[in-house]
Motif scaffolding. Structure first.
Motif, PDB file in Angstrom:
ATOM      1  N   GLY A 350       0.802  -1.206   0.000  1.00 34.52           N
ATOM      2  CA  GLY A 350       0.000   0.000   0.000  1.00 34.52           C
ATOM      3  C   GLY A 350       0.835   1.256   0.000  1.00 34.52           C
ATOM      4  N   VAL A 351       0.190   2.361   0.311  1.00 36.33           N
ATOM      5  CA  VAL A 351       0.862   3.657   0.354  1.00 36.33           C
ATOM      6  C   VAL A 351       0.443   4.376   1.627  1.00 36.33           C
ATOM      7  CG1 VAL A 351       0.934   3.866  -2.154  1.00 36.33           C
ATOM      8  CG2 VAL A 351      -0.977   4.871  -0.901  1.00 36.33           C
ATOM      9  N   ASN A 352       1.330   5.227   2.122  1.00 37.82           N
ATOM     10  CA  ASN A 352       0.993   6.126   3.212  1.00 37.82           C
ATOM     11  C   ASN A 352       1.423   7.516   2.799  1.00 37.82           C
ATOM     12  OD1 ASN A 352       1.710   7.593   5.977  1.00 37.82           O
ATOM     13  ND2 ASN A 352       0.097   6.078   6.297  1.00 37.82           N
ATOM     14  N   TYR A 353       0.498   8.470   2.875  1.00 35.28           N
ATOM     15  CA  TYR A 353       0.718   9.802   2.327  1.00 35.28           C
ATOM     16  C   TYR A 353       0.488  10.842   3.410  1.00 35.28           C
ATOM     17  CZ  TYR A 353       0.227  13.681  -1.057  1.00 35.28           C
ATOM     18  OH  TYR A 353       0.382  14.851  -1.763  1.00 35.28           O
ATOM     19  N   ASN A 354       1.550  11.440   3.911  1.00 35.95           N
ATOM     20  CA  ASN A 354       1.417  12.606   4.775  1.00 35.95           C
ATOM     21  C   ASN A 354       1.027  13.796   3.897  1.00 35.95           C
ATOM     22  OD1 ASN A 354       2.046  11.454   7.291  1.00 35.95           O
ATOM     23  ND2 ASN A 354       4.232  11.579   6.876  1.00 35.95           N
ATOM     24  N   LEU A 355      -0.114  14.368   4.132  1.00 32.43           N
ATOM     25  CA  LEU A 355      -0.717  15.326   3.208  1.00 32.43           C
ATOM     26  C   LEU A 355       0.074  16.636   3.143  1.00 32.43           C
ATOM     27  CD1 LEU A 355      -4.459  14.729   4.131  1.00 32.43           C
ATOM     28  CD2 LEU A 355      -3.123  13.693   2.285  1.00 32.43           C
ATOM     29  N   PRO A 356       0.038  17.317   1.976  1.00 36.40           N
ATOM     30  CA  PRO A 356       0.785  18.572   1.817  1.00 36.40           C
ATOM     31  C   PRO A 356       0.355  19.636   2.812  1.00 36.40           C
ATOM     32  CG  PRO A 356      -0.002  17.739  -0.302  1.00 36.40           C
ATOM     33  CD  PRO A 356      -0.661  16.923   0.751  1.00 36.40           C
ATOM     34  N   TYR A 357       1.315  20.441   3.226  1.00 38.89           N
ATOM     35  CA  TYR A 357       1.090  21.610   4.083  1.00 38.89           C
ATOM     36  C   TYR A 357       0.484  21.249   5.454  1.00 38.89           C
ATOM     37  CZ  TYR A 357       1.798  24.007  -0.364  1.00 38.89           C
ATOM     38  OH  TYR A 357       2.315  24.441  -1.553  1.00 38.89           O
ATOM     39  N   THR A 358       0.631  20.013   5.878  1.00 30.92           N
ATOM     40  CA  THR A 358       0.115  19.619   7.201  1.00 30.92           C
ATOM     41  C   THR A 358       1.245  19.311   8.171  1.00 30.92           C
ATOM     42  OG1 THR A 358      -0.013  17.262   6.631  1.00 30.92           O
ATOM     43  CG2 THR A 358      -1.950  18.638   6.142  1.00 30.92           C
ATOM     44  N   ASN A 359       2.496  19.473   7.739  1.00 36.75           N
ATOM     45  CA  ASN A 359       3.653  19.207   8.590  1.00 36.75           C
ATOM     46  C   ASN A 359       3.605  17.782   9.154  1.00 36.75           C
ATOM     47  OD1 ASN A 359       6.094  19.776   9.819  1.00 36.75           O
ATOM     48  ND2 ASN A 359       5.199  20.837  11.564  1.00 36.75           N
ATOM     49  N   LYS A 360       3.116  16.845   8.345  1.00 42.44           N
ATOM     50  CA  LYS A 360       3.011  15.429   8.690  1.00 42.44           C
ATOM     51  C   LYS A 360       2.044  15.166   9.844  1.00 42.44           C
ATOM     52  CE  LYS A 360       7.931  14.783   7.431  1.00 42.44           C
ATOM     53  NZ  LYS A 360       7.728  14.583   6.024  1.00 42.44           N
ATOM     54  N   LEU A 361       1.093  16.051  10.054  1.00 38.89           N
ATOM     55  CA  LEU A 361       0.109  15.879  11.113  1.00 38.89           C
ATOM     56  C   LEU A 361      -1.194  15.261  10.606  1.00 38.89           C
ATOM     57  CD1 LEU A 361       0.578  19.262  13.012  1.00 38.89           C
ATOM     58  CD2 LEU A 361       1.559  17.035  13.584  1.00 38.89           C
ATOM     59  N   ALA A 362      -1.345  15.114   9.302  1.00 37.71           N
ATOM     60  CA  ALA A 362      -2.524  14.471   8.712  1.00 37.71           C
ATOM     61  C   ALA A 362      -2.044  13.545   7.606  1.00 37.71           C
ATOM     62  CB  ALA A 362      -3.497  15.506   8.161  1.00 37.71           C
ATOM     63  N   SER A 363      -2.589  12.342   7.558  1.00 36.46           N
ATOM     64  CA  SER A 363      -2.117  11.371   6.575  1.00 36.46           C
ATOM     65  C   SER A 363      -3.264  10.529   6.050  1.00 36.46           C
ATOM     66  CB  SER A 363      -1.036  10.465   7.179  1.00 36.46           C
ATOM     67  OG  SER A 363      -1.561   9.725   8.259  1.00 36.46           O
ATOM     68  N   LEU A 364      -3.034   9.979   4.869  1.00 38.82           N
ATOM     69  CA  LEU A 364      -3.966   9.078   4.202  1.00 38.82           C
ATOM     70  C   LEU A 364      -3.241   7.757   3.973  1.00 38.82           C
ATOM     71  CD1 LEU A 364      -6.626   8.517   2.641  1.00 38.82           C
ATOM     72  CD2 LEU A 364      -5.473   9.420   0.609  1.00 38.82           C
ATOM     73  N   HIS A 365      -3.859   6.674   4.419  1.00 42.94           N
ATOM     74  CA  HIS A 365      -3.227   5.360   4.364  1.00 42.94           C
ATOM     75  C   HIS A 365      -4.113   4.406   3.578  1.00 42.94           C
ATOM     76  CE1 HIS A 365      -1.030   1.830   5.793  1.00 42.94           C
ATOM     77  NE2 HIS A 365      -2.189   1.293   6.094  1.00 42.94           N
ATOM     78  N   LEU A 366      -3.553   3.733   2.576  1.00 40.03           N
ATOM     79  CA  LEU A 366      -4.268   2.732   1.800  1.00 40.03           C
ATOM     80  C   LEU A 366      -3.489   1.429   1.878  1.00 40.03           C
ATOM     81  CD1 LEU A 366      -4.638   5.648   0.237  1.00 40.03           C
ATOM     82  CD2 LEU A 366      -5.837   4.229  -1.429  1.00 40.03           C
ATOM     83  N   GLU A 367      -4.185   0.331   2.186  1.00 36.48           N
ATOM     84  CA  GLU A 367      -3.509  -0.957   2.296  1.00 36.48           C
ATOM     85  C   GLU A 367      -4.378  -2.089   1.769  1.00 36.48           C
ATOM     86  OE1 GLU A 367      -1.121  -3.819   5.450  1.00 36.48           O
ATOM     87  OE2 GLU A 367      -2.152  -2.028   6.172  1.00 36.48           O
ATOM     88  N   TYR A 368      -3.727  -2.993   1.040  1.00 38.52           N
ATOM     89  CA  TYR A 368      -4.363  -4.215   0.529  1.00 38.52           C
ATOM     90  C   TYR A 368      -3.651  -5.413   1.141  1.00 38.52           C
ATOM     91  CZ  TYR A 368      -4.923  -8.188  -2.645  1.00 38.52           C
ATOM     92  OH  TYR A 368      -5.138  -9.436  -3.155  1.00 38.52           O
ATOM     93  N   ALA A 369      -4.415  -6.438   1.519  1.00 35.39           N
ATOM     94  CA  ALA A 369      -3.832  -7.652   2.090  1.00 35.39           C
ATOM     95  C   ALA A 369      -4.463  -8.873   1.440  1.00 35.39           C
ATOM     96  CB  ALA A 369      -4.036  -7.695   3.595  1.00 35.39           C
ATOM     97  N   HIS A 370      -3.609  -9.796   1.022  1.00 37.75           N
ATOM     98  CA  HIS A 370      -4.056 -11.091   0.500  1.00 37.75           C
ATOM     99  C   HIS A 370      -3.729 -12.145   1.545  1.00 37.75           C
ATOM    100  CE1 HIS A 370      -4.950 -14.368  -2.203  1.00 37.75           C
ATOM    101  NE2 HIS A 370      -3.725 -14.861  -2.033  1.00 37.75           N
ATOM    102  N   ASN A 371      -4.758 -12.729   2.154  1.00 37.97           N
ATOM    103  CA  ASN A 371      -4.595 -13.707   3.223  1.00 37.97           C
ATOM    104  C   ASN A 371      -4.728 -15.123   2.694  1.00 37.97           C
ATOM    105  OD1 ASN A 371      -4.813 -11.889   5.830  1.00 37.97           O
ATOM    106  ND2 ASN A 371      -6.484 -11.227   4.496  1.00 37.97           N
ATOM    107  N   THR A 372      -3.903 -16.048   3.173  1.00 39.09           N
ATOM    108  CA  THR A 372      -4.029 -17.470   2.867  1.00 39.09           C
ATOM    109  C   THR A 372      -3.874 -18.258   4.162  1.00 39.09           C
ATOM    110  OG1 THR A 372      -1.661 -17.684   2.366  1.00 39.09           O
ATOM    111  CG2 THR A 372      -3.140 -17.213   0.528  1.00 39.09           C
TER     112      THR A 372
END
Length: 403
Positions: A350-372
């Motif tokens: 996935g990706v983790n994105y600390n949003l612009p102009y937030t000084n890393k205080l706000a982030s967007l996280h997307l993750e995919y998992a394939h379980n077996t």
């Protein structure tokens, strides 16, 4: 964490003279904001630092929910000496305690179940990493990525096996005493006498300090010029675990997939390493962790770990801070009374994105998992764990740093 040594020896002909350090500026009085700590109130040598963060998880195939909604503070009392001060630390997770409902106690009163962490400490005045002795409720030292607000997003930095160890109260918050001492810039020692069978935020709190005895050594042989290598090794012995099941669960949604009894005395060994370095001019971190536990009463055992790489694609105020990550988790679970073992695996990216102009205080996280999952039917209850996807929005009073 760098340490300075008082009383440097006089230079010899083969040594350059010691570098004269600039005097430390006095702390700002009154209220201020430190993006690496939170909201700070300073009155002479008395200081209160308050933090908080919230993580809202969006499940495309189900309901949205708050994974974490936390507030905490550290109250630093005036120092006793140049190297010691007392402190009080607490943290409340509003998602776990029904804080705005029954307040975690009887009759609508504030109860101990509100507190994920609550302890008193004697520590170094400016850096608890150099020295801290605490008594109360805190995270277990075997868990390298703790669940405090200073930790990173749990979906990224928590392995399957560590999350599952929580089902037998082997990790997470514990009640007891902990000691941490930086022997040098490269070596830190941690010791703990805890109770792993329950804690302040459980329906049946326990206060039998010493039921769990553990120790950990942390080495940092490389730290500088954009590179840092950390190596940890730990052991824990916990007695008297009753009425517990070690539960297999999916990587993101924690859907139960099976399990075995986990009772008696637990002996655990853990090792971890993390290396941060520049790759093609971009910050990169590789993490690896392995863990094994044996339960004497149920004659069951579990082992596994994870490996993960995080790569910073870009990091600038205008564009934000974007990390790509990929990881592999594996857990092997067995019990002497059942032939064969259950093996659970998850490939996650996935990706983790600390949003612009937030000084890393706000982030967007997307993750995919394939379980077996594979293993005997006596252990496995669901052979079709399925794929999972989550979108997580996080806001915090502390910057989210990954490297």
């Amino acid at each position: 964490m760098a340490q300075t040594s008082p009383g440097l020896p006089a230079p010899t002909n083969s040594e350059p003279p010691p570098v004269q350090q600039e005097p430390t500026a006095p702390p700002k009085q009154g209220f201020s904001f430190n993006p690496d700590a939170g909201v700070v109130f300073q009155s002479r040598d008395f200081r209160v630092t308050a933090w908080g963060y919230a993580e809202r998880a969006i499940d495309p195939s189900g309901s949205d929910y708050f994974r974490r909604f936390r507030h905490g503070a550290e109250i630093d009392l005036p120092r006793l000496s140049d190297s010691l001060r007392p402190a009080i630390v607490y943290e409340v997770d509003l998602t776990d305690t029904n804080f705005f409902g029954d307040f975690g106690g009887k009759g609508g009163q504030l109860g101990t179940r509100n507190f994920e962490n609550l302890f008193i400490a004697l520590q170094h005045p400016d850096d608890p990493g150099k020295f801290r002795l605490l008594i109360g409720e805190n995270t277990h030292i075997l868990s390298r990525e703790d669940n405090l607000s200073s930790g990173n997003l749990p979906t990224i930095n928590r392995s399957l096996i560590l999350e599952e160890h929580g089902s037998v109260n082997s990790f997470g918050t514990q009640f007891g005493a902990q000691f941490q001492k930086a022997i040098s810039d490269k070596l830190t020692l941690q010791l703990a006498a805890l109770d792993n069978r329950g804690s302040l935020n459980t329906p049946d709190p326990r206060y039998s300090i010493g039921n769990s005895l553990s120790g950990k050594v942390i080495l940092t042989p490389v730290n500088g010029a954009g590179r840092k290598l950390t190596i940890g090794a730990a052991v824990d012995r916990t007695g008297g675990i009753r009425d517990r099941v070690f539960t297999l669960a999916t990587a993101i949604g924690a859907k139960p997939l099976g399990g075995v009894a986990a009772t008696g005395n637990k002996l655990t060994g853990e090792a971890d390493t993390a290396y941060t370095f520049p790759l093609l001019g971009h910050a990169t971190t590789i993490e690896v962790e392995a863990l094994y536990s044996r339960f004497s009463g149920s004659r069951s055992d579990v082992g596994g770990g994870y490996a993960m790489v995080q790569f910073s694609l870009f990091d600038a105020p205008r564009t934000g801070d974007l990390d790509l990550f990929a990881r592999y988790d594996v857990v092997s679970l067995g019990i002497d009374s059942i032939a064969g073992r259950a093996t659970q695996q998850a490939v996650r990216a996935g990706v983790n994105y600390n949003l612009p102009y937030t000084n890393k205080l706000a982030s967007l996280h997307l993750e995919y998992a394939h379980n077996t999952l594979s293993g005997p039917a006596a252990i496995v209850t669901d052979y079709n764990p399925g794929d999972e996807f989550r979108i997580v929005l996080r806001v915090s009073l502390q910057r989210y740093l990954r490297h």
